[in-house]
Enzyme design. Structure first.
Site, mmCIF file in Angstrom:
data_model
loop_
_atom_site.group_PDB
_atom_site.id
_atom_site.type_symbol
_atom_site.label_atom_id
_atom_site.label_comp_id
_atom_site.label_asym_id
_atom_site.label_seq_id
_atom_site.Cartn_x
_atom_site.Cartn_y
_atom_site.Cartn_z
ATOM 1 N N GLU A 50 -30.342 1.772 -12.533
ATOM 2 C CA GLU A 50 -29.948 1.338 -11.186
ATOM 3 C C GLU A 50 -30.741 0.131 -10.720
ATOM 4 O OE1 GLU A 50 -29.876 4.761 -8.545
ATOM 5 O OE2 GLU A 50 -28.238 5.632 -9.711
ATOM 6 N N GLU A 102 -37.042 5.469 -4.503
ATOM 7 C CA GLU A 102 -36.357 6.438 -5.353
ATOM 8 C C GLU A 102 -35.105 5.720 -5.829
ATOM 9 O OE1 GLU A 102 -33.960 8.159 -6.675
ATOM 10 O OE2 GLU A 102 -33.800 10.089 -5.636
HETATM 11 N N1 SAH Z 1 -34.542 7.237 -0.570
HETATM 12 C C1 SAH Z 1 -33.429 8.169 -0.394
HETATM 13 C C2 SAH Z 1 -32.166 7.694 -1.074
HETATM 14 C C3 SAH Z 1 -32.299 7.348 -2.534
HETATM 15 S S1 SAH Z 1 -30.786 6.805 -3.265
HETATM 16 C C4 SAH Z 1 -33.849 9.538 -0.873
HETATM 17 O O1 SAH Z 1 -34.808 9.593 -1.648
HETATM 18 O O2 SAH Z 1 -33.240 10.547 -0.516
HETATM 19 C C5 SAH Z 1 -31.099 5.115 -3.540
HETATM 20 C C6 SAH Z 1 -30.633 4.210 -2.410
HETATM 21 O O3 SAH Z 1 -31.177 2.939 -2.646
HETATM 22 C C7 SAH Z 1 -29.144 3.999 -2.320
HETATM 23 O O4 SAH Z 1 -28.741 4.261 -1.001
HETATM 24 C C8 SAH Z 1 -28.925 2.519 -2.673
HETATM 25 O O5 SAH Z 1 -27.886 1.940 -1.895
HETATM 26 C C9 SAH Z 1 -30.262 1.914 -2.310
HETATM 27 N N2 SAH Z 1 -30.759 0.732 -3.060
HETATM 28 C C10 SAH Z 1 -30.894 0.630 -4.403
HETATM 29 N N3 SAH Z 1 -31.504 -0.515 -4.745
HETATM 30 C C11 SAH Z 1 -31.782 -1.162 -3.586
HETATM 31 C C12 SAH Z 1 -32.435 -2.395 -3.282
HETATM 32 N N4 SAH Z 1 -32.953 -3.158 -4.250
HETATM 33 N N5 SAH Z 1 -32.515 -2.770 -1.991
HETATM 34 C C13 SAH Z 1 -32.015 -1.969 -1.015
HETATM 35 N N6 SAH Z 1 -31.407 -0.787 -1.243
HETATM 36 C C14 SAH Z 1 -31.298 -0.383 -2.506
#
Ligand code: SAH
Length: 671
Positions: free
Chosen positions: A153, A144
């Site tokens: 993002e 996500e």
């Molecule tokens: N999966 C959770 C949070 C989603 S928010 C949910 O669905 O509730 C997205 C998260 O991904 C954030 O905490 C951000 O720090 C992390 N993130 C984004 N890109 C990333 C990457 N390439 N590797 C590791 N973490 C990542």
């Protein structure tokens, strides 16, 4: 460890050195994060869970072990869903350390310690192999990583890498695909966020029209997306020129490329008009068949009544480089160009030759500077005719033939207005070379040679400064006014003559969700996250009010608006603090989610403008807010529901203190 950080104080203008706790940034980030909003997004959570269950079943039906890679696990939610759905093992990757730590705790508390491994790395650093972070590649990819623009993002490079190095060929992906939709519209309101409209000035010697220079007129603007709560845009504020069409989609179960490319669709306008804006949103199918769909479609483009409010995903407004007249039924071609992180649009009348090899398309670059100086709300504010009219009326009251004016405001049109209204000399503004002089100096460094040894008889400001985030940051005008005191005549006129801070207690329709604890999410205990947010909110500055454009976030007033502090610009900033205490009676039933604060400027006698409340539109207390400004919202840490019968009015007491040394406003409320 302590570190020192330098910054310009947005209110006082002073350069100050702040001692920062090393955890400071992370507290701000957690306190202002979207995690709570995501956990409250029931529609999203339910559909992810359904999609994950379906993917695990498909893998199991093939007789394989279900090995899950969850990139960006946050609280660990999606991995816990996968483990509950029967996955054999989950690798939960999270780059943000405080979140990875929280995920470890949450996973443990929910009893998934043996099934989920939290890896505190960026996914592109994750290794696979006997000694690696992952023992083998995964066959289910759950993520996500989307923002309002879908790819902002970094979802594309992350998927590209994951398919190359972290997951098996033919893996199941949840979501399975994303689709981006577009609709062409004409909208004076939204176009006013991108172009400066002619300003009409009724001067003594006839009407004058201030027009923007041609390089501004033809400037393609900046490529950054404008994301808003499109559901708050009434249908009367735009005209639909095309059907909703699919612009492009991305299949996440197959290799993904983040290389720049473009997509082109043919549109038959359903109405003739001026094509100005591309509205866009996306949906995600959690399964290959597209039975589990989560959409960001706005109210007019979706049939379902189960509307989900969310702030972490909104809708996009893209400005075409120029407005283009289109005729009903006469085909046009819309091109979406994208690089790895952003999208921009072009409209063409005829099918022109395909864009150069490799699909390379240049992103727009602002040539006129205005799009760099003014953001979208600022454009809207400068185009607000009513507001301009208030300034014109006030300037006419204070200006005399021999006035010498100084304007202190960023990117302001006031000097031009004042010039047309007859001020003899004007210092600082755009390009009326000999009448208006731009002084490139901070107010405290102003010298009499800058002013050609003249004294200022009229000091004006909107006030507006690009560094302002909260409403009272524009009190910088007061500090600047104090700094230039020596250059003012003894009977100087200051416009605005004063400002006042106003406050009101409100119940939000939805915005409360972003700061409200979640407790249990889809059966998983995420209280650790709630505690973490609460702890960060209590951490120093995070406890302050936060800026929100309230026209996008409906609320109702629970009390009459109160004027709580006034700031007299005719005098210099006092040495002592300016503070007040009082109480307000709640006049309506409702949940007191927080207080909203805004500034009103008293331009001249009887003329004032509000940067906050415009009016309370009905007896239910629904509020109408200035659409070009952000207001300050102070969320109460606990929500009190008042059943206020008329004989028992409940009250909220407040204490508000403006520290003239630091320019900070501290507040405390008791319910
Ligand atoms: N999966 C959770 C949070 C989603 S928010 C949910 O669905 O509730 C997205 C998260 O991904 C954030 O905490 C951000 O720090 C992390 N993130 C984004 N890109 C990333 C990457 N390439 N590797 C590791 N973490 C990542």
């Amino acid at each position: 460890m302590k570190t020192f950080c330098g910054r310009a104080n947005p209110t006082t203008g002073a350069i100050e050195w702040l001692e920062e706790d090393e955890n400071y940034d992370y507290h701000q980030e957690i306190a202002r994060s979207r995690y709570a909003d995501m956990l409250h997004d029931k529609d999203r959570n339910v559909k992810y869970y359904q999609g994950i269950r379906a993917a695990v079943s498909r893998v199991k039906e093939r007789g394989e072990k279900a090995i899950v890679l969850d990139i960006g696990t946050g609280t660990g939610l999606l991995s816990m869903m996968a483990a509950s759905a029967g996955a054999d093992f989950c690798y939960a990757v999270e780059v943000f350390k405080p979140m990875a730590n929280a995920a470890v705790k949450i996973v443990e508390k929910n009893g998934f310690r043996d099934k989920i491994k939290v890896i505190n790395k960026h996914s592109t650093e994750v290794t696979v192999g006997p000694d690696g972070d992952m023992h083998c590649r995964a066959n289910i990819l759950v993520t996500e990583l989307f923002d309002t623009e879908l790819i902002g993002e970094g979802a594309l490079p992350t998927y590209e890498h994951a398919h190359k190095y972290l997951v098996e060929e033919g893996c199941e992906a949840v979501p399975h695909r994303a689709t981006v939709y577009v609709q062409l519209v004409e909208s004076k309101r939204m176009w006013s966020w991108n172009k400066l409209f002619p300003v009409r000035v009724e001067a003594e010697d006839g009407e004058k029209i201030i027009v923007s220079p041609s390089d501004m007129e033809n400037c393609p603007g900046v490529p950054s997306v404008c994301d808003i709560q499109l559901n708050q845009m009434p249908s009367s504020d735009f005209t639909i020129l095309s059907d909703v069409v699919t612009m492009f989609s991305v299949d996440f179960s197959n290799p993904v490329s983040s290389a720049s490319t473009y997509y082109r669709v043919q549109l038959e306008p359903v109405k003739s008009g001026k094509a100005q804006i591309v509205l866009s949103w996306w949906d995600i199918d959690m399964d290959p068949a597209g039975m589990i769909n989560c959409t960001m479609a706005p109210y007019w483009a979706k049939s379902t009544s189960d509307f989900q409010w969310r702030d972490h995903w909104m809708q996009c407004v893209y400005f075409l480089p120029n407005e283009e007249p289109v005729l009903q039924g006469e085909t046009v071609y819309l091109t979406a160009c994208r690089d790895a992180y952003s999208v921009w649009y072009k409209l063409q009348k005829a099918r022109e030759g395909e864009t150069k090899a490799g699909g390379r398309v240049e992103s727009p670059v602002c040539r006129c500077q205005a799009h760099l100086l003014w953001n979208r709300p600022r454009f809207g504010q400068l185009n607000d005719q009513d507001r301009t009219h208030q300034y014109i009326k006030s300037l006419m009251k204070v200006l005399q033939r021999d006035s010498v004016c100084l304007c202190i405001s960023d990117g302001s049109l006031l000097p031009v207005l004042a010039h047309y209204l007859g001020a003899k000399q004007f210092l600082k503004a755009n390009n009326l070379e000999d009448k208006i002089k731009i002084i490139e100096a901070r107010p405290e460094l102003l010298t009499s040679s800058h002013l050609e040894d003249k004294k200022i008889s009229v000091l004006i400001g909107e006030p507006f400064f690009t560094t302002s985030l909260l409403p009272w940051h524009n009190l910088y005008f007061w500090y600047a006014r104090t700094a230039v005191t020596g250059h003012l005549t003894s009977d100087v006129t200051v416009l605005p003559q004063s400002a006042s801070l106003h406050m009101m207690i409100v119940e939000f329709e939805d915005l409360w969700r972003i700061r409200s604890p979640c407790g249990i999410c889809e059966g998983f205990d995420v209280q650790t996250m709630d505690d973490m947010i609460k702890n960060s909110l209590n951490f120093r500055e995070s406890k302050e009010a936060e800026p929100h454009p309230l026209w996008e976030y409906p609320c109702k007033s629970l009390c009459d608006p109160q004027e709580v502090l006034t700031f007299d610009f005719r005098k210099t900033v006092p040495q002592h603090c300016v503070s007040t205490e009082g109480s307000v009676n709640l006049v309506r039933k409702g949940k007191s989610h927080g207080a909203v604060l805004w500034m009103e400027y008293n331009l001249a006698a009887d003329i004032s403008i509000s940067t906050g409340l415009m009016q309370i539109s009905n007896e239910k207390g629904n509020c109408e807010w200035n659409p070009h400004c952000k207001q300050a919202v102070y969320f109460f840490s606990s929500v009190i529901e008042s059943e206020t019968p008329s004989d028992l009015p409940s009250a909220v007491t407040y204490a508000i203190n403006f520290d003239t040394k630091t320019g900070e406003i501290a507040m405390d409320f008791k319910l």
